[in-house]
Design an enzyme around this catalytic site. Structure first.
Site, PDB file in Angstrom:
ATOM      1  N   HIS A   1      14.111  40.935  50.905  1.00  0.00           N
ATOM      2  CA  HIS A   1      13.983  42.351  51.252  1.00  0.00           C
ATOM      3  C   HIS A   1      12.683  42.594  52.032  1.00  0.00           C
ATOM      4  CE1 HIS A   1      17.363  42.569  48.542  1.00  0.00           C
ATOM      5  NE2 HIS A   1      16.628  42.004  47.601  1.00  0.00           N
TER       6      HIS A   1
ATOM      7  N   GLU B   1      11.286  45.464  43.975  1.00  0.00           N
ATOM      8  CA  GLU B   1      11.527  44.024  44.048  1.00  0.00           C
ATOM      9  C   GLU B   1      10.865  43.401  45.268  1.00  0.00           C
ATOM     10  OE1 GLU B   1      15.064  40.779  44.883  1.00  0.00           O
ATOM     11  OE2 GLU B   1      15.600  42.898  44.634  1.00  0.00           O
TER      12      GLU B   1
ATOM     13  N   HIS C   1      13.728  36.188  44.809  1.00  0.00           N
ATOM     14  CA  HIS C   1      14.298  37.480  44.440  1.00  0.00           C
ATOM     15  C   HIS C   1      14.081  37.741  42.955  1.00  0.00           C
ATOM     16  CE1 HIS C   1      16.701  38.245  48.148  1.00  0.00           C
ATOM     17  NE2 HIS C   1      16.622  36.930  48.251  1.00  0.00           N
TER      18      HIS C   1
ATOM     19  N   GLU D   1      16.523  33.963  41.395  1.00  0.00           N
ATOM     20  CA  GLU D   1      16.470  35.288  40.765  1.00  0.00           C
ATOM     21  C   GLU D   1      15.562  35.112  39.551  1.00  0.00           C
ATOM     22  OE1 GLU D   1      17.645  38.043  41.876  1.00  0.00           O
ATOM     23  OE2 GLU D   1      19.276  37.535  43.271  1.00  0.00           O
TER      24      GLU D   1
END
Length: 295
Positions: free
Chosen positions: A90, A127, A182, A259
């Site tokens: 992101h 995040e 992430h 993750e």
């Protein structure tokens, strides 16, 4: 197997975080890396696959990030001569550029939005910032082991790049590995980390699926030493095979997504926001790469 223009297929691995692309060539002991630059991308497609659209419009909590010093002993081993791409997922201003990140792009077997805003804690900690901070610590750790590290974005104050460009950065740099960083937005009572690797797709990932799985297994093993448990709400024993992620489908080098925990779970968040835990995460990523590339 398949080749893309500007990419050499080999036993390479891409660490994908987020950013703009560059290229790397090696001649003898000299390595040249072309700096990444953000590229706005728009693609059209006639496929009918489901498109993921970003919808977050609320400004996230903003923070000032400084590059941390290495405070723990790096993992044993060497990454000298290796090119590692770290992709911080992101970007900090994606929420201000919804038109751009909602552009539809081709991911090889369907379509997706160019990028998304990512998740956040219940208190609004984004995040994108978490990913960026871990990327910086990891870069320091990997460089201490001799690696050349390429980030897919150079700050946390922009938007994008698109997932197609993130994959291209690893390909153009002929990376030995790509790790995309992430954190998940799972159920409030769900805990833990998991590692995503590409499914075998003929003509897309058939040449990188097996080494990517080995990298995923190495990262699952090393990350358990951080104290974050294996996910109890998704994946299978900490591993998830996916065929719907452009960063995996479009990679010509070994790549995984980490993750690192669940940003909706209070216990996970307490770890994820702890600077000491971040050092442990960087150690785990470095140890996985050393194990993978020396195996």
């Amino acid at each position: 197997m398949r080749l893309r223009v500007g990419c050499t297929v080999g036993c390479l691995v891409t660490l994908i975080l987020a950013g703009c692309g560059g290229s790397a060539t090696e001649s003898g002991s000299t390595t040249s890396i072309v700096a990444a630059t953000t590229i706005t991308m728009a693609a059209t497609t006639t496929t009918t696959a489901t498109t993921t659209m970003a919808t977050t419009t609320t400004a996230p909590t903003t923070t000032t990030t400084t590059v941390p010093a290495t405070t723990t002993t790096p993992p044993a081993g060497s990454l000298t001569g290796r090119i590692i791409v770290i992709d911080p997922g992101h970007n900090g201003r994606n929420y201000q550029h919804l038109d751009e990140i909602n552009q539809i792009i081709d991911i090889g077997n369907g379509t997706k939005a160019c990028n998304t805003t990512g998740t956040a804690t219940d208190d609004g900690y984004p995040e994108a910032t978490l990913n960026w901070e871990l990327a910086l610590v990891t870069k320091v750790r990997l460089e201490a082991l001799g690696a050349t590290v390429v980030l897919t974005r150079q700050d946390n104050d922009g938007w994008g790049p698109c997932i197609t460009e993130r994959a291209a950065i690893g390909n153009r740099n002929q990376a030995d590995a790509v790790v995309s960083i992430h954190a998940d937005g799972g159920p409030v009572d769900g805990r833990g980390f998991h590692v995503i690797y590409p499914a075998t797709i003929d003509g897309l990932t058939d040449d990188i699926a097996e080494p990517s799985l080995r990298l995923a297994e190495a990262l699952r093993e090393s990350f358990q030493a951080t104290g974050m448990p294996i996910s109890d709400y998704t994946a299978s024993d900490g591993l998830s095979r996916r065929s719907d992620l452009g960063g995996l489908n479009l990679s010509d080098v070994p790549v995984v997504f980490l993750e690192a925990g669940n940003m909706k779970n209070a216990a996970d968040v307490a770890l994820l926001l702890d600077p000491d835990f971040r050092e442990k995460e960087a150690d785990a990523i470095a140890a996985a790469l050393v194990s993978f590339l020396s195996g």
